[in-house]
Design a protein around this motif. Structure first.
Motif, mmCIF file in Angstrom:
data_model
loop_
_atom_site.group_PDB
_atom_site.id
_atom_site.type_symbol
_atom_site.label_atom_id
_atom_site.label_comp_id
_atom_site.label_asym_id
_atom_site.label_seq_id
_atom_site.Cartn_x
_atom_site.Cartn_y
_atom_site.Cartn_z
ATOM 1 N N GLU A 273 -5.843 10.172 -1.772
ATOM 2 C CA GLU A 273 -6.416 8.945 -1.481
ATOM 3 C C GLU A 273 -7.355 8.571 -0.954
ATOM 4 O OE1 GLU A 273 -3.824 8.154 0.707
ATOM 5 O OE2 GLU A 273 -2.131 9.236 0.930
ATOM 6 N N GLN B 280 -15.776 10.453 4.509
ATOM 7 C CA GLN B 280 -14.765 8.916 4.614
ATOM 8 C C GLN B 280 -15.456 8.865 6.335
ATOM 9 O OE1 GLN B 280 -14.388 6.919 1.799
ATOM 10 N NE2 GLN B 280 -15.730 7.986 0.974
ATOM 11 N N ARG C 69 -12.009 1.776 -2.617
ATOM 12 C CA ARG C 69 -12.875 0.765 -1.856
ATOM 13 C C ARG C 69 -14.261 1.788 -1.500
ATOM 14 N NH1 ARG C 69 -11.823 -1.671 3.657
ATOM 15 N NH2 ARG C 69 -9.393 -2.383 2.459
ATOM 16 N N CYS D 165 -7.949 2.065 -1.003
ATOM 17 C CA CYS D 165 -7.568 3.574 -0.545
ATOM 18 C C CYS D 165 -6.676 4.136 -1.521
ATOM 19 C CB CYS D 165 -6.926 2.913 1.314
ATOM 20 S SG CYS D 165 -8.620 2.555 1.695
ATOM 21 N N ARG D 166 -5.804 4.007 -2.053
ATOM 22 C CA ARG D 166 -4.907 4.792 -2.988
ATOM 23 C C ARG D 166 -4.870 4.732 -4.447
ATOM 24 N NH1 ARG D 166 0.422 5.025 0.682
ATOM 25 N NH2 ARG D 166 0.465 7.261 0.872
ATOM 26 N N ASN E 282 0.574 -1.147 -0.058
ATOM 27 C CA ASN E 282 -0.081 -0.421 0.074
ATOM 28 C C ASN E 282 0.396 0.889 -0.045
ATOM 29 O OD1 ASN E 282 -2.867 -1.954 -0.208
ATOM 30 N ND2 ASN E 282 -2.171 -2.083 2.025
ATOM 31 N N CYS F 297 -8.878 6.774 1.391
ATOM 32 C CA CYS F 297 -9.956 6.563 2.175
ATOM 33 C C CYS F 297 -9.721 7.508 3.198
ATOM 34 C CB CYS F 297 -9.294 5.522 3.001
ATOM 35 S SG CYS F 297 -9.730 4.092 1.465
#
Length: 375
Positions: free
Chosen positions: A368, A375, A311, A355-356, A84, A370
């Motif tokens: 970004e 969020q 996500r 998430c990225r 990640n 998340c």
């Protein structure tokens, strides 16, 4: 490059396997995406019809971005997440080094958080990183076959190195010039290895998950390694391509992206191949009302694009449309469609946790997904 990405990433056209309907659809998408003249006036400056404006809200700033000024430029669009915060890819230039035309590329690992990179021991062009860290490297100095120089042979472009990341790789010659590459295993795919007699158009999933197959009746079904049908869905081949799924590690599911275009007359139901699926079940996803309106012939607003999944949920990318270009997010909690970026940024490189996302502009940009306000 952006136009090449739009076609190369999510539009797969195999005339022999797909047939005339999908071939015509591929041509329509090609015209819409790669042959469209760039607007003489920025689309964002043009007024948006009020009834369309009511179908979404402007929400730039929802997802924070970070400009990666120190990230070395990638040689091609093959940029893959190791985890990640680290990405692996091919470069032709680094501080203090620039490859000669007869010199193999370097493959590096870049940390988006630390802003540092390390060189791997591999030389060549990284073509694939599998779900279990399988690696495929093209063992050739020049990245594209059309750059072959006098004395080179096209045969040279068929040699590859394969193995597991961090281990020595084995050199081999590509067995079939037209064989498909399975992105999950980094192996070249031969239909005959998985043909259960139900069709001739197959797409392999991760090892152990089976294949997607087209039946003689026109359905798409998931077939297990044992040859059993796990689920099936009917689609309209005049408006849909054979699905090219993306694996979502954080969900342990696959997502099939939808490419759409206002040049696809009569195809306002293209959402039939936007799916979330596992090896046991499938969920059909609908396109937002804005896209359905764009696809109506009387709108004459133009436009094409594709869908993505991260996500936060489903995203829709729009380009070449009057005043509506950008990246949209379907905010399920708020029950709204939101335009989160007017920049031509796609979600083609989503991290394993969803998430990225890396946007390989110059310089590169990290989104970004998340850490947004909602969020």
């Amino acid at each position: 490059m952006a136009a090449m990405e739009a076609i190369g990433q999510r539009v797969w056209c195999n005339i022999a396997a797909i047939g005339m309907h999908a071939t015509l659809l591929c041509l329509a998408l090609c015209v819409a995406v790669t042959c469209h003249a760039w607007p003489t006036r920025q689309a964002s400056e043009r007024p948006i019809p009020p009834e369309l404006q009511a179908l979404f809200e402007e929400a730039e700033g929802t997802f924070p971005i970070k400009t990666l000024h120190g990230m070395p430029e990638a040689q091609n669009i093959g940029v893959y997440w190791l985890d990640n915060h680290r990405a692996i890819y091919t470069v032709r230039k680094l501080p203090g080094w620039e490859a000669r035309s007869d010199e193999r590329s370097k493959i590096i690992i870049y940390d988006v958080d630390a802003g540092t990179y390390e060189e791997t021991s591999y030389r060549g062009d990284l073509k694939c990183l599998g779900t279990e860290r399988q690696v495929l490297v093209q063992d050739y100095a020049l990245p594209y076959s059309f750059t072959i120089q006098p004395g080179d042979t096209k045969e040279d472009t068929r040699y590859f190195l394969s193995g597991t990341l961090g281990q020595p790789l084995t050199r081999f010659k590509r067995p079939h010039e037209l064989g498909m590459l399975v992105p999950f295993s980094c192996r070249f795919y031969d239909n005959a290895d998985h043909n259960f007699g139900m069709g001739d158009m197959l797409g392999a999933l991760r090892p152990g998950d089976g294949v997607l197959d087209s039946t003689l009746g026109g359905d798409i079904q998931l077939v297990s390694p044992e040859g059993k049908t796990k689920w099936a869905i009917k689609i309209d081949w005049s408006c849909n391509l054979f699905p090219e799924p993306v694996y979502l590690p954080w969900m342990n599911r696959y997502y099939t992206q939808t490419s759409w275009s206002t040049g696809m007359q009569g195809c306002d139901h293209v959402e039939q191949n936007a799916w979330l699926f596992s090896t046991e079940q499938i969920q059909t996803l609908s396109m937002p009302g804005l896209i359905r309106e764009l696809l109506k012939p009387d709108r004459q607003l133009g436009g094409n694009g594709t869908t993505y999944w991260a996500r936060p949920g489903m995203f829709v990318y729009v380009q070449y449309s009057t005043g509506l270009n950008g990246l949209y997010w379907i905010d399920e909690k708020a029950g709204k469609l939101k335009r989160v970026f007017k920049n031509p940024w796609r979600l083609q490189r989503v991290s394993p946790d969803g998430c990225r996302n890396l946007v390989m502009t110059t310089p590169a940009v990290l989104i970004e997904l998340c850490k947004g306000q909602t969020q």
